[in-house]
Design a protein around this motif. Structure first.
Motif, short mmCIF file in Angstrom:
data_model
loop_
_atom_site.label_atom_id
_atom_site.label_comp_id
_atom_site.label_asym_id
_atom_site.label_seq_id
_atom_site.Cartn_x
_atom_site.Cartn_y
_atom_site.Cartn_z
N GLU A 154 55.88 54.20 35.00
CA GLU A 154 57.26 54.67 35.20
C GLU A 154 57.86 54.06 36.46
OE1 GLU A 154 56.95 58.88 35.23
OE2 GLU A 154 56.29 59.03 33.15
N MET A 155 57.06 53.93 37.52
CA MET A 155 57.54 53.32 38.75
C MET A 155 57.87 51.85 38.53
SD MET A 155 54.93 55.03 41.51
CE MET A 155 55.53 54.02 42.87
N GLU A 156 56.98 51.16 37.79
CA GLU A 156 57.21 49.74 37.49
C GLU A 156 58.48 49.55 36.68
OE1 GLU A 156 53.51 46.78 37.19
OE2 GLU A 156 53.63 48.25 35.59
N ALA A 157 58.67 50.41 35.68
CA ALA A 157 59.85 50.29 34.82
C ALA A 157 61.11 50.46 35.65
CB ALA A 157 59.79 51.33 33.70
N MET A 163 45.81 64.10 52.21
CA MET A 163 45.67 62.82 51.51
C MET A 163 46.55 61.77 52.18
SD MET A 163 46.67 61.85 47.57
CE MET A 163 48.38 61.57 47.95
N LYS A 164 46.02 60.62 52.44
CA LYS A 164 46.80 59.52 52.97
C LYS A 164 47.71 58.94 51.88
CE LYS A 164 43.17 58.06 56.17
NZ LYS A 164 42.29 56.94 56.56
N ASN A 165 48.77 58.28 52.28
CA ASN A 165 49.64 57.62 51.32
C ASN A 165 49.13 56.21 51.05
OD1 ASN A 165 51.49 59.74 51.01
ND2 ASN A 165 52.50 59.20 52.94
N ALA A 166 48.65 55.96 49.85
CA ALA A 166 48.18 54.63 49.49
C ALA A 166 49.38 53.68 49.42
CB ALA A 166 47.47 54.68 48.14
N ASN A 167 49.18 52.43 49.85
CA ASN A 167 50.30 51.49 49.82
C ASN A 167 50.46 50.89 48.43
OD1 ASN A 167 48.58 49.15 49.61
ND2 ASN A 167 48.17 49.33 51.80
N TRP A 168 51.63 50.29 48.20
CA TRP A 168 51.96 49.75 46.87
C TRP A 168 51.01 48.63 46.47
CZ3 TRP A 168 53.58 50.97 42.50
CH2 TRP A 168 54.09 50.05 41.59
N ASP A 169 50.52 47.85 47.44
CA ASP A 169 49.58 46.78 47.11
C ASP A 169 48.33 47.33 46.44
OD1 ASP A 169 51.23 44.85 48.11
OD2 ASP A 169 50.21 44.66 50.04
N SER A 170 47.85 48.47 46.90
CA SER A 170 46.67 49.08 46.30
C SER A 170 46.96 49.55 44.89
CB SER A 170 46.18 50.26 47.15
OG SER A 170 45.75 49.82 48.42
N TYR A 171 48.17 50.09 44.68
CA TYR A 171 48.54 50.51 43.34
C TYR A 171 48.66 49.31 42.39
CZ TYR A 171 49.57 55.23 45.05
OH TYR A 171 49.49 56.49 45.57
N GLN A 172 49.22 48.21 42.87
CA GLN A 172 49.32 47.02 42.04
C GLN A 172 47.94 46.48 41.66
OE1 GLN A 172 52.03 44.75 44.67
NE2 GLN A 172 53.44 44.68 42.92
N LEU A 173 47.02 46.54 42.61
CA LEU A 173 45.66 46.10 42.31
C LEU A 173 45.00 47.04 41.31
CD1 LEU A 173 43.70 43.86 43.10
CD2 LEU A 173 42.85 45.32 44.94
N PHE A 174 45.25 48.32 41.43
CA PHE A 174 44.77 49.29 40.45
C PHE A 174 45.29 48.95 39.05
CE2 PHE A 174 46.03 53.00 37.94
CZ PHE A 174 44.80 53.59 37.69
N LEU A 175 46.58 48.61 38.97
CA LEU A 175 47.16 48.25 37.68
C LEU A 175 46.44 47.07 37.06
CD1 LEU A 175 50.96 48.67 38.49
CD2 LEU A 175 49.69 49.95 36.76
N GLN A 176 46.10 46.07 37.87
CA GLN A 176 45.41 44.89 37.35
C GLN A 176 44.02 45.25 36.85
OE1 GLN A 176 45.72 42.36 40.78
NE2 GLN A 176 47.66 41.45 40.12
N VAL A 177 43.29 46.07 37.60
CA VAL A 177 41.96 46.49 37.15
C VAL A 177 42.06 47.29 35.86
CG1 VAL A 177 39.90 47.83 37.73
CG2 VAL A 177 41.03 46.48 39.49
N ALA A 178 43.04 48.21 35.80
CA ALA A 178 43.19 49.06 34.61
C ALA A 178 43.56 48.24 33.39
CB ALA A 178 44.24 50.13 34.88
N ARG A 179 44.48 47.29 33.55
CA ARG A 179 44.96 46.51 32.41
C ARG A 179 43.96 45.46 31.96
NH1 ARG A 179 50.99 45.92 34.98
NH2 ARG A 179 51.87 47.82 34.08
N LEU A 180 43.21 44.90 32.90
CA LEU A 180 42.29 43.81 32.58
C LEU A 180 40.85 44.27 32.39
CD1 LEU A 180 43.80 41.19 35.05
CD2 LEU A 180 44.16 41.35 32.58
N GLY A 181 40.60 45.56 32.57
CA GLY A 181 39.32 46.14 32.20
C GLY A 181 38.19 45.95 33.18
N GLY A 182 38.47 45.54 34.40
CA GLY A 182 37.38 45.38 35.35
C GLY A 182 37.72 44.50 36.52
#
Length: 289
Positions: A73-76, A1-20
């Motif tokens: 947990e990482m964000e906190a 598995m490649k290591n996803a960068n933090w930018d991708s995780y932040q974008l994931f957070l936005q999609v998850a929190r905003l529903g789409g």
């Protein structure tokens, strides 16, 4: 598995929190197509499906929820380090999450919240969704119920009442209603017209802030918090308050962070301000000049 960068995780957070994709696109400045492609790339990098996709939005799979919990947990941890760094520089920011109308009250009285000479800045996030503080998304929040999370501390501010408001001197027989669009009606008072007067709704908006303006313009009537409607010189109540909507209100903080000087200062000032309006929040009408 490649290591996803933090930018991708932040974008994931936005999609998850905003529903789409739409909400994440607005928040990130990327096109919906780019956001969608980035989420597919992230799933391939991780090797797990994170979303169930449909026309109504993106829903988290169990693996997506697990990733969201880990990222919380990482964000906190990151925010705690940043708060520590800022405290050493004297440049801390206090993040407040509030609904439309409490935020309006805070902005109208901003000089009572941040005063000249304060070493901290204020960041105000406005929305109808429940203020989330468990992972330090915000420092101070306003909630309509006492928090159940064990890592949060709360102060009771008092009652909040709601009523139907029309334009001053409007005909009592006018049955036209103004409402927030049903898909945006998160709070109970915003859902009330859809549940009790759906056939009479003649106009909808996507944000509560426009409701008094439409009522003032004679477009119809709507439900508002009494501390908003009673203060508006061009609006009047139609009937009494709506007891089924009455609730209590709390100011909420992270139990550890509430002792930080800047958070304690802002929370104390907010508490004093909101409690000074206690009669208005509870639906006791002010005397008009």
């Amino acid at each position: 598995m490649k290591n996803a960068n933090w930018d991708s995780y932040q974008l994931f957070l936005q999609v998850a929190r905003l529903g789409g994709l739409t909400g994440a696109s607005t928040a990130s400045g990327l096109s919906p197509a780019t956001v969608g492609r980035r989420m597919l790339d992230l799933e391939q990098e991780i090797g797990r499906g994170l979303f169930s996709r449909s026309q109504t939005g993106y829903r988290l799979t169990p693996d997506g929820q697990a990733l969201l919990d880990h990222l919380h947990e990482m964000e906190a941890a990151a925010r705690k380090v940043e708060a520590w760094r800022q405290s050493g520089e004297g440049g801390a920011t206090v993040r407040i999450a509030a609904g439309t109308w409490v935020a309006w009250l805070l902005t109208e009285n901003f000089a009572a919240i941040r005063m000249p000479g304060d070493a901290f800045a204020i960041s105000l996030t406005i929305g109808e969704a429940r203020a989330s503080l468990a992972y330090r998304e915000s420092d101070i929040g306003i909630r309509a119920f006492e928090p159940e999370e064990t890592n949060l501390a709360a102060r009771l501010l008092g009652d909040v009442a709601y009523a139907v408001y029309t334009r001053r001197n409007a005909a009592e027989t006018d049955d036209r209603w103004i409402a927030v669009a049903e898909e945006e009606a998160i709070s109970a008072y915003l859902r009330w017209p859809h549940a009790n007067a759906a056939a009479g709704i003649v106009a909808t908006v996507n944000r509560p802030r426009s409701l008094p303006d439409l009522v003032r313009a004679g477009a119809g009537k709507t439900v508002l918090p009494c501390f908003v409607g009673d203060l508006h010189p061009e609006l009047q109540r139609q009937g009494g308050d709506l007891p089924e909507l009455r609730h209590r209100q709390w100011i909420v903080m992270n139990a550890e962070d509430r002792h930080r000087p800047e958070i304690r200062t802002v929370a104390d000032r907010m508490t004093k301000l909101i409690r000074s309006y206690a009669d208005l929040f509870a639906g006791k009408r002010p005397r008009r000049g």
